[in-house]
Design an enzyme around this catalytic site. Structure first.
Site: not given
Length: 567
Positions: A213, A219, A273-274, A360, A391, A516
């Site tokens: 954005k 990153e 964002g999510r 979050e 399993h 951060k």
């Protein structure tokens, strides 16, 4: 602060706390014998069936939960979200991911402006661009068609689109539309992720979508610069404009990076964002891979649930029921975790996405008014597709800690197989487990049954299953693009309901900031030590020791080479 009232101070909350004593005296073996109860705990909407009869709840439990919803002003809070009010109060923003999949003629306002036309302006731009790339009218710097796409983003800019992409890969209609194309997602700043994404790709046929954005996410931008170097070193700096596009609102930095601002696709502050997979964040790369018509079906599925959530009574409302049951399990019964168990390999990335959306959103310790919570909110989400999970961690679920489970299945397989001579089809085999596991958790197996089966005495404690372990089942018609959109929206709204009941802000995420900030200090130290040989200073003993050891292993100045990792 507008108010310091907490939901735990209300009478419905106190009533539910007392009600725990009643529930502790029940067992799901007995509750499941009440046919009327079980029937009332099955809800169907648009072909989706929710069965929550295996929850540790009686009919009066759900009534008490509806009264809790009333005390929490749930109806009003849902209306406030849909009306564009700034319910994300710490950031002073609307929360309108519902607008991302609204029909063109819908009116959804933020700050007095109908945002739906803006949404469709971007969707139309995505359709036009993806059509040109897919048809070959938009080509790369050397005139070759761009058939491979690498989407760079992290968090919500990665997990949501990856989930949808993984789910659609084996849907026959979607797969047919994606023939000859590749979509990859680059998220981790670890250079191994770069190496894996570059393997087998040709810069001449690759288009890179940078999702940020602000165009400042550390990153994402390092990965973007790495991909820019990969393209420019092979094709020249001028090729960047033909091979890289952006999803961003910062056109100045987009242009400075070397991307034509005309090839930037917008989204808005009222999109968290999510919750952004239905924005250009997800729609652009998914449309490049599958074509816009497939993605539009996905959006329509999500919109279908948006309307259901807004207009359906709480007693028949899928997200509301799921949200209230989660609050009951987490805060009242004291189960901190939830297992998301899709009996569909296509949904292998669903749990990781919901893990982020849920944890979050609701991983908070204070109310929306900043008051510390005297109760636990949020839940630990994890999961794996069945039957793989059986399993892996089902041992703990059956005989260890009690972890409420979501079982998700479909009536129709994306890829049906029926081998001659087999008792059932492959999908029937899968779904046999989907139907059996909830009953195994609910009923368990007692020592008397084991004695009747002549199990040796010394093994009885080891083979006893206590049962009384809650779960719910969601059965969908299939997992096509429309159903995938529905499933996503059900969970998004479920998480919002939980936050509305707990009285927290599910739409900010200040918890991701501190790490951060500290990483920035470490980054400065690493640069100083690498370039000037300066000692590690300003950190505690532990961090200083580890940093010093790290720098000893990789001494000297960084290489001037821009050579990229290779596999």
């Amino acid at each position: 602060m507008a108010s310091t009232a907490l939901i735990c101070d209300t009478e419905p909350w106190k009533d539910l706390k007392e009600h725990i004593n009643v529930i502790e005296k029940t067992h799901l073996r007995d509750l499941m014998n009440d046919v009327d109860r079980c029937q009332s705990m099955m809800v169907e909407f648009d072909g989706i069936i929710l069965d929550y009869s295996r929850q540790r709840a009686r009919l009066d439990t759900t009534e008490k939960l509806f009264k809790l919803a009333e005390a929490a002003d749930l109806r009003k809070k849902i209306d406030s979200m849909y009306n564009g009010e700034h319910i994300n109060s710490t950031e002073n923003r609307s929360v309108l991911h519902i607008a991302l999949r609204a029909p063109r003629d819908k009116v959804i306002c933020s700050d007095g402006k109908n945002v739906v036309p803006d949404v469709w302006d971007v969707l139309d731009k995505i359709k036009d661009f993806s059509d040109r790339v897919r048809s070959g009218s938009w080509v790369g710097a050397t005139g070759k068609a761009l058939k491979d796409v690498v989407a760079i983003g992290i968090g919500g800019s990665f997990l949501g689109p990856l989930f949808v992409h993984t789910a659609l890969q084996t849907d026959p209609e979607s797969a047919d539309c994606a023939k000859g194309r590749q979509l990859r997602f680059l998220a981790n700043v670890d250079p191994v992720d770069v190496a894996r994404n570059l393997k087998g790709l040709n810069p001449e046929t690759t288009l890179v979508v940078v999702v940020s954005k602000t165009f400042t996410t550390a990153e994402t931008m390092l990965n973007a610069r790495t991909m820019r170097e990969w393209i420019s070193s092979a094709l020249g700096a001028q090729a960047v404009a033909k091979h890289m596009v952006a999803v961003s609102t910062n056109l100045t930095l987009v242009e400075k990076f070397g991307i034509d601002p005309a090839n930037a696709f917008a989204f808005w502050d009222w999109v968290g964002g999510r919750y952004s997979v239905c924005s250009a964040v997800g729609v652009l790369p998914l449309s490049l891979q599958y074509g816009f018509p497939i993605v539009e079906k996905f959006l329509k599925g999500a919109s279908n649930i948006d309307n259901h959530f807004y207009s359906t009574s709480f007693e028949r409302n899928l997200p509301v029921l799921l949200g209230l049951l989660s609050v009951w399990n987490v805060t009242f019964l004291g189960y901190p975790a939830r297992a998301i168990l899709p009996y569909a390999q296509a949904l292998e990335k669903f749990a990781p996405h919901i893990q982020q959306v849920s944890m979050e959103s609701n991983g908070k310790g204070v109310s929306i008014d900043g008051v510390p919570l005297p109760f636990e909110a949020g839940e630990i989400d994890f999961g794996e597709p069945g039957t793989n999970g059986q399993h892996s961690f089902y041992q703990l679920i059956h005989q260890g800690r009690v972890i409420p489970c979501d079982f998700i299945g479909s009536i129709k397989s994306q890829q049906p197989i029926y081998l001659k001579g087999e008792v059932v089809s492959n999908h029937d085999e899968l779904m046999s487990n989907f139907f059996a596991q909830p009953d195994a958790l609910a009923y368990g197996k007692n020592p008397e049954q084991l004695l009747h089966e002549n199990v040796p005495d010394h093994l009885i404690p080891h083979k006893t299953f206590s049962g009384n372990r809650p779960s719910l089942s969601l059965l969908l018609p299939s997992f096509d693009a429309y159903n995938i959109g529905q499933l996503l929206a059900i969970y998004e709204h479920r998480i919002a309901v939980e936050g509305f009941i707990w009285g927290i802000n599910s739409f900010d995420q200040w918890g991701v900031e501190l790490g951060k900030v500290l990483a920035t200090q470490v980054r400065k130290q690493l640069h100083l030590s690498r370039t000037e040989g300066g000692p590690v200073q300003g950190f505690n003993f532990s961090t200083t020791t580890l940093l010093t050891k790290y720098l000893e292993v990789e001494p000297g100045n960084p290489s001037d080479s821009n050579e990229l990792p290779r596999l």
